[in-house]
Scaffold this motif. Sequence first.
Motif, short mmCIF file in Angstrom:
data_model
loop_
_atom_site.label_atom_id
_atom_site.label_comp_id
_atom_site.label_asym_id
_atom_site.label_seq_id
_atom_site.Cartn_x
_atom_site.Cartn_y
_atom_site.Cartn_z
N GLN A 71 0.83 -1.21 0.00
CA GLN A 71 0.00 0.00 0.00
C GLN A 71 0.86 1.26 0.00
O GLN A 71 0.57 2.22 -0.72
N VAL A 72 1.91 1.27 0.80
CA VAL A 72 2.79 2.44 0.85
C VAL A 72 3.45 2.67 -0.50
O VAL A 72 3.57 3.82 -0.97
N CYS A 73 3.85 1.59 -1.17
CA CYS A 73 4.49 1.71 -2.49
C CYS A 73 3.51 2.14 -3.58
O CYS A 73 3.94 2.54 -4.67
N SER A 74 2.22 2.08 -3.30
CA SER A 74 1.22 2.47 -4.30
C SER A 74 1.01 3.98 -4.35
O SER A 74 0.23 4.47 -5.18
N HIS A 75 1.65 4.72 -3.44
CA HIS A 75 1.56 6.18 -3.38
C HIS A 75 0.15 6.67 -3.04
O HIS A 75 -0.23 7.78 -3.41
N THR A 76 -0.61 5.86 -2.33
CA THR A 76 -1.98 6.25 -1.97
C THR A 76 -2.17 6.47 -0.47
O THR A 76 -3.24 6.90 -0.04
N THR A 77 -1.15 6.19 0.33
CA THR A 77 -1.30 6.26 1.79
C THR A 77 -0.78 7.55 2.40
O THR A 77 -1.19 7.94 3.49
N GLY A 78 0.14 8.22 1.72
CA GLY A 78 0.79 9.40 2.27
C GLY A 78 1.92 9.10 3.24
O GLY A 78 2.61 10.00 3.71
N HIS A 79 2.15 7.81 3.54
CA HIS A 79 3.20 7.44 4.49
C HIS A 79 4.58 7.48 3.84
O HIS A 79 4.72 7.28 2.63
N ALA A 80 5.58 7.73 4.66
CA ALA A 80 6.97 7.64 4.25
C ALA A 80 7.61 6.44 4.94
O ALA A 80 7.23 6.09 6.07
N GLU A 81 8.56 5.82 4.27
CA GLU A 81 9.34 4.77 4.92
C GLU A 81 10.17 5.45 6.00
O GLU A 81 10.99 6.31 5.73
N THR A 82 9.92 5.08 7.26
CA THR A 82 10.44 5.80 8.42
C THR A 82 11.13 4.84 9.37
O THR A 82 10.75 3.67 9.46
N VAL A 83 12.15 5.33 10.07
CA VAL A 83 12.77 4.52 11.11
C VAL A 83 12.52 5.14 12.47
O VAL A 83 12.48 6.36 12.63
N GLU A 84 12.29 4.28 13.44
CA GLU A 84 12.15 4.68 14.84
C GLU A 84 13.48 4.39 15.54
O GLU A 84 13.93 3.25 15.58
N VAL A 85 14.10 5.44 16.07
CA VAL A 85 15.42 5.33 16.69
C VAL A 85 15.28 5.52 18.20
O VAL A 85 14.85 6.58 18.66
N VAL A 86 15.63 4.50 18.98
CA VAL A 86 15.64 4.60 20.43
C VAL A 86 17.10 4.75 20.86
O VAL A 86 17.95 3.94 20.49
N PHE A 87 17.39 5.82 21.61
CA PHE A 87 18.77 6.09 21.98
C PHE A 87 18.87 6.52 23.44
O PHE A 87 17.89 6.93 24.06
N ASP A 88 20.09 6.43 23.97
CA ASP A 88 20.37 6.80 25.35
C ASP A 88 20.92 8.23 25.35
O ASP A 88 22.05 8.45 24.91
N PRO A 89 20.14 9.22 25.80
CA PRO A 89 20.60 10.62 25.74
C PRO A 89 21.78 10.92 26.66
O PRO A 89 22.38 11.99 26.55
N THR A 90 22.13 9.99 27.56
CA THR A 90 23.34 10.19 28.36
C THR A 90 24.59 9.82 27.57
O THR A 90 25.71 10.15 27.97
N GLN A 91 24.41 9.12 26.45
CA GLN A 91 25.54 8.72 25.60
C GLN A 91 25.58 9.47 24.28
O GLN A 91 26.67 9.72 23.74
N VAL A 92 24.43 9.83 23.75
CA VAL A 92 24.38 10.53 22.47
C VAL A 92 23.19 11.48 22.48
O VAL A 92 22.11 11.13 22.93
N SER A 93 23.40 12.69 21.99
CA SER A 93 22.33 13.69 21.98
C SER A 93 21.45 13.53 20.75
O SER A 93 21.85 12.93 19.75
#
Length: 288
Positions: free
Chosen positions: A172-194
């Motif tokens: 569905q996303v590849c059909s250009h009908t959903t409006g979604h972008a291929e996205t990544v969710e990044v979980v990080f430790d803010p005490t190690q990286v901002s």
Amino acid sequence: MKPLTPEEERVIVGKGTEAPFSGKFYTHREDGTYCCRRCGAPLYRSEDKFDAGCGWPSFDDEIPGAIRREPDADGRRTEILCAACGGHLGHVFSGEGFTPKNVRHCVNSISLDFIPATKSEKRAAAEIRRDTAYFAGGCFWGVEYMLKKLKGVESVRSGYMGGMTVDPTYEQVCSHTTGHAETVEVVFDPTQVSYETVAKRFFEIHDPTQADGQGPDLGDQYRSEVFYTSPEQKAVAEDLIRRLEAKGYDVVTRVTPASRFYPAEEYHQNYYERKGSTPYCHTYTKRF
């Protein structure tokens, strides 16, 4: 998920509102952590709670990554939801001047549970050490692969964000009908990286000047976009874009509020690691 009473269901699932001055946490001042009534995820710390005189519990900050923001259908207000389960909490407002942070999370008491400090210290500390960011910059296989290499990043998950279709499929996303972008969710430790360091790396592993595509991958689902979860993330992303533009880059990256993140199908996760190969359209280019 915890069982809900009909009234809890009306507010948390049906996005209702409890009567002002009626909630059990409106004047509550005990030290501890406020959690989601439905799933138990930590949401707010007691030190961030204040009395706005509005009739509902008010907070001027959140536990990083705990809250999701979505514009109301009428576009007038911004709804806040538990990032873990999507339960309705209330609305967030800015510019009112109640505290130096200038933000007010107006939350229904019925959407909350409370864990006193003696029981919540370890759990809350674990949550505080994590933050979440969302980026779209071409095929999510490559973005995931490159961001995982950054020290302090704990996990990266591929998925979809930014469109209107609920629970979209890859087709569905590849059909250009959903409006979604291929996205990544990044979980990080803010005490190690901002967040700034993570966002810089995002701008250096894809071409932020290429519209609706990345390398040979063309289409709106491959657009360059930063989905921010807080005013601070928005400010950082916009500042980085200004810095790139000052260097002569014609940046097309969008900066928009994060909406619901839909994890992609399992075969998209850790794609290059499982295949034993490397990205074909994502490489590191120093830009800052």
